[in-house]
Design an enzyme around this catalytic site. Structure first.
Site, PDB file in Angstrom:
ATOM      1  N   ALA A   3       0.859  -1.192   0.000  1.00 10.84           N
ATOM      2  CA  ALA A   3       0.000   0.000   0.000  1.00 10.84           C
ATOM      3  C   ALA A   3       0.892   1.237   0.000  1.00 10.84           C
ATOM      4  O   ALA A   3       2.061   1.171   0.388  1.00 10.84           O
ATOM      5  CB  ALA A   3      -0.889  -0.014   1.235  1.00 10.84           C
ATOM      6  N   GLY A  38       1.206  -5.187   1.329  1.00 12.49           N
ATOM      7  CA  GLY A  38       0.050  -5.435   0.469  1.00 12.49           C
ATOM      8  C   GLY A  38       0.418  -6.100  -0.851  1.00 12.49           C
ATOM      9  O   GLY A  38      -0.407  -6.796  -1.455  1.00 12.49           O
TER      10      GLY A  38
HETATM   11  N1  CO8 Z   1       4.503   3.338  -0.725  1.00 10.36           N
HETATM   12  C1  CO8 Z   1       4.844   4.483  -1.325  1.00 10.36           C
HETATM   13  N2  CO8 Z   1       6.038   4.675  -1.927  1.00 10.36           N
HETATM   14  C2  CO8 Z   1       6.917   3.659  -1.883  1.00 10.36           C
HETATM   15  C3  CO8 Z   1       6.625   2.428  -1.267  1.00 10.36           C
HETATM   16  C4  CO8 Z   1       5.344   2.291  -0.664  1.00 10.36           C
HETATM   17  N3  CO8 Z   1       4.939   1.142  -0.091  1.00 10.36           N
HETATM   18  N4  CO8 Z   1       7.714   1.629  -1.367  1.00 10.36           N
HETATM   19  C5  CO8 Z   1       8.630   2.331  -2.038  1.00 10.36           C
HETATM   20  N5  CO8 Z   1       8.178   3.561  -2.352  1.00 10.36           N
HETATM   21  C6  CO8 Z   1       8.850   4.629  -3.082  1.00 10.36           C
HETATM   22  C7  CO8 Z   1       9.973   5.235  -2.281  1.00 10.36           C
HETATM   23  O1  CO8 Z   1       9.480   6.178  -1.373  1.00 10.36           O
HETATM   24  C8  CO8 Z   1      10.808   5.823  -3.381  1.00 10.36           C
HETATM   25  O2  CO8 Z   1      10.233   7.037  -3.814  1.00 10.36           O
HETATM   26  P1  CO8 Z   1      11.066   8.425  -3.767  1.00 10.36           P
HETATM   27  O3  CO8 Z   1      12.161   8.194  -4.756  1.00 10.36           O
HETATM   28  O4  CO8 Z   1      10.068   9.431  -4.183  1.00 10.36           O
HETATM   29  O5  CO8 Z   1      11.561   8.563  -2.372  1.00 10.36           O
HETATM   30  C9  CO8 Z   1      10.672   4.823  -4.508  1.00 10.36           C
HETATM   31  O6  CO8 Z   1       9.491   4.076  -4.227  1.00 10.36           O
HETATM   32  C10 CO8 Z   1      11.823   3.849  -4.611  1.00 10.36           C
HETATM   33  O7  CO8 Z   1      11.996   3.225  -3.358  1.00 10.36           O
HETATM   34  P2  CO8 Z   1      13.386   3.220  -2.554  1.00 10.36           P
HETATM   35  O8  CO8 Z   1      14.205   4.404  -2.906  1.00 10.36           O
HETATM   36  O9  CO8 Z   1      13.068   3.022  -1.104  1.00 10.36           O
HETATM   37  O10 CO8 Z   1      14.053   1.911  -3.159  1.00 10.36           O
HETATM   38  P3  CO8 Z   1      15.138   0.977  -2.471  1.00 10.36           P
HETATM   39  O11 CO8 Z   1      15.568   0.028  -3.533  1.00 10.36           O
HETATM   40  O12 CO8 Z   1      16.154   1.788  -1.781  1.00 10.36           O
HETATM   41  O13 CO8 Z   1      14.323   0.182  -1.340  1.00 10.36           O
HETATM   42  C11 CO8 Z   1      12.508  -1.129  -0.475  1.00 10.36           C
HETATM   43  C12 CO8 Z   1      13.349  -0.741  -1.705  1.00 10.36           C
HETATM   44  C13 CO8 Z   1      13.362  -1.887   0.530  1.00 10.36           C
HETATM   45  C14 CO8 Z   1      11.411  -2.042  -1.007  1.00 10.36           C
HETATM   46  C15 CO8 Z   1      11.901   0.139   0.193  1.00 10.36           C
HETATM   47  O14 CO8 Z   1      11.335   0.964  -0.799  1.00 10.36           O
HETATM   48  C16 CO8 Z   1      10.840  -0.150   1.216  1.00 10.36           C
HETATM   49  O15 CO8 Z   1      11.136  -0.613   2.310  1.00 10.36           O
HETATM   50  N6  CO8 Z   1       9.555   0.124   0.877  1.00 10.36           N
HETATM   51  C17 CO8 Z   1       8.435  -0.048   1.773  1.00 10.36           C
HETATM   52  C18 CO8 Z   1       7.951  -1.474   1.748  1.00 10.36           C
HETATM   53  C19 CO8 Z   1       6.866  -1.675   2.779  1.00 10.36           C
HETATM   54  O16 CO8 Z   1       7.100  -1.565   3.968  1.00 10.36           O
HETATM   55  N7  CO8 Z   1       5.666  -2.029   2.317  1.00 10.36           N
HETATM   56  C20 CO8 Z   1       4.528  -2.239   3.184  1.00 10.36           C
HETATM   57  C21 CO8 Z   1       3.583  -1.077   3.068  1.00 10.36           C
HETATM   58  S1  CO8 Z   1       2.264  -1.182   4.220  1.00 10.36           S
HETATM   59  C22 CO8 Z   1       1.147  -2.206   3.458  1.00 10.36           C
HETATM   60  O17 CO8 Z   1       1.308  -2.628   2.341  1.00 10.36           O
HETATM   61  C23 CO8 Z   1      -0.048  -2.562   4.276  1.00 10.36           C
HETATM   62  C24 CO8 Z   1      -1.224  -3.038   3.395  1.00 10.36           C
HETATM   63  C25 CO8 Z   1      -2.506  -3.018   4.171  1.00 10.36           C
HETATM   64  C26 CO8 Z   1      -2.877  -1.654   4.633  1.00 10.36           C
HETATM   65  C27 CO8 Z   1      -4.259  -1.597   5.179  1.00 10.36           C
HETATM   66  C28 CO8 Z   1      -4.348  -1.094   6.630  1.00 10.36           C
HETATM   67  C29 CO8 Z   1      -4.166   0.336   6.922  1.00 10.36           C
END
Ligand code: CO8
Length: 260
Positions: A66, A111
Site C-alpha cells: 500500500a 500489500g
Molecule cells: N509506498 C509508497 N512509496 C513507496 C513504497 C510504498 N509502499 N515503497 C517504495 N516507495 C517509493 C519510495 O518512497 C521511493 O520514492 P522516492 O524516490 O520518491 O523517495 C521509490 O518508491 C523507490 O523506493 P526506494 O528508494 O526506497 O528503493 P530501495 O531500492 O532503496 O528500497 C525497499 C526498496 C526496501 C522495497 C523500500 O522501498 C521499502 O522498504 N519500501 C516499503 C515497503 C513496505 O514496507 N511495504 C509495506 C507497506 S504497508 C502495506 O502494504 C499494508 C497493506 C494493508 C494496509 C491496510 C491497513 C491500513
C-alpha cells in the site's frame, strides 16, 4: 478504458497480462490502480478467449504494498477504508473464474505480498524478495496477510514473517511453500508465459470448478467439502470438454478444449 497505473494485454495464447505500472513508487497500490485492475479483471472474465491471467509488476518490484505516503495522518476510518479496498481486490482475484498467476518479478512486500497470495499460483524470479514488512512502520497486515499467509504456510512461519518484518528470498519462499516455483530472472516473463500458455490449454470449466472447490472447501468441514466436490464433479462430467478429452485419449491425440 484509459489506464494510467497498469498495462493490460491479451495474447493469442489465451494469456492476459496485467502489469502494475507505477515503477517510480515500486508499484505501490493507490485507489486508481486498484480501480484499473478491477476493470481489467472484468474484461478478462468476460472475454472467452482469455483462459489464464498473469499479474506482474514493471521494474524492480511486483509491488511494495500500500502507498505508505498516503498513510500520513491516517484516521482509523481511513485505515478501514484502505483495508477494505485491498480486501475487495483480493476477493476479486479469488472470485475470478480462471487461474490467476502472480509473476513475482522483484519485491513483493506488505500489500504486494498479500495481493500475490490471493492469486492461485505464484511464480517468483530468483531475484524476488518477499515480506510482511508492515511491522517496521508500526502497522500490521491489513489486506489478509495474517490470514492467507497463515493458511498458506502455517502459523509458525506466518508469525515469523509478520512479527519480524524481514524479507525472505525466492528460494526460502519456495521451501516454505509460499511460491510454487522459482525461475531465472533472465527471461522471467517468457518462463511465466510458457507456464501460463500450457495452463491455458486445459479445460476451462474444469479449472474454474477446481479453483472454486479448493478455495471454498477450506471454509467448511470435510464432509461438506466432499459433498461440494461431488456436485462439482458431476457438473464437469456434463461438459463437451470431457467428451473431447476422452476421445482425444482414445485417438492418441492432444485434446482441444472449448470451455463448453
Ligand atoms: N509506498 C509508497 N512509496 C513507496 C513504497 C510504498 N509502499 N515503497 C517504495 N516507495 C517509493 C519510495 O518512497 C521511493 O520514492 P522516492 O524516490 O520518491 O523517495 C521509490 O518508491 C523507490 O523506493 P526506494 O528508494 O526506497 O528503493 P530501495 O531500492 O532503496 O528500497 C525497499 C526498496 C526496501 C522495497 C523500500 O522501498 C521499502 O522498504 N519500501 C516499503 C515497503 C513496505 O514496507 N511495504 C509495506 C507497506 S504497508 C502495506 O502494504 C499494508 C497493506 C494493508 C494496509 C491496510 C491497513 C491500513
Amino acid at each position: 478504458m484509459e489506464l494510467k497505473y497498469i498495462t493490460y494485454e491479451k495474447g493469442d495464447d489465451g494469456v492476459a497480462v496485467i502489469t502494475l505500472n507505477r515503477p517510480e513508487a515500486l508499484n505501490a497500490f493507490n485507489k486508481d490502480m486498484v480501480t484499473e485492475i478491477l476493470e481489467a479483471l472484468k474484461d478478462a472474465e468476460e472475454d472467452e478467449k482469455v483462459r489464464v491471467l498473469v499479474l506482474t509488476g514493471a521494474g524492480k518490484a511486483f509491488s511494495a504494498g500500500a502507498d505508505i505516503k498516503s498513510m500520513k495522518g491516517m484516521t482509523p476510518l481511513k485505515a478501514r477504508e484502505l483495508s477494505l479496498m485491498g480486501n475487495k481486490l483480493c476477493r476479486a482475484l479469488e472470485d475470478f473464474g480462471k487461474p490467476v498467476i502472480a509473476a513475482i518479478n522483484g519485491y513483493a512486500l506488505g500489500g504486494g505480498l498479500e495481493v500475490s497470495m490471493a492469486c492461485d499460483l505464484r511464480i517468483a524470479s530468483e531475484k524476488a524478495r518477499m515480506g510482511q514488512t508492515e511491522i517496521n512502520i508500526g502497522l500490521i497486515p491489513g489486506w489478509g496477510g495474517t490470514q492467507r499467509l497463515t493458511r498458506l504456510i502455517g502459523k509458525t512461519r506466518a508469525k515469523e514473517l509478520v512479527f519480524t518484518g524481514k524479507m525472505i528470498d525466492a528460494k526460502t519462499a519456495e521451501q516454505w511453500g509460499l511460491v510454487n516455483m522459482v525461475v531465472p530472472a533472465e527471461g522471467f516473463m517468457e518462463h511465466v508465459r510458457q507456464f501460463a500458455a500450457e495452463l491455458a490449454k486445459k479445460a476451462p470449466v474444469a479449472l474454474r470448478i477446481a479453483k472454486s472447490l479448493i478455495d471454498n472447501g477450506l471454509n467448511v468441514n470435510l464432509e461438506a467439502a466432499l459433498a461440494l466436490e461431488r456436485e462439482g464433479f458431476a457438473v464437469v462430467a456434463s461438459t463437451e470438454d470431457l467428451q473431447e478429452g476422452v476421445a482425444a485419449f482414445m485417438e492418441k491425440r492432444k485434446p482441444e478444449f472449448k470451455g463448453k
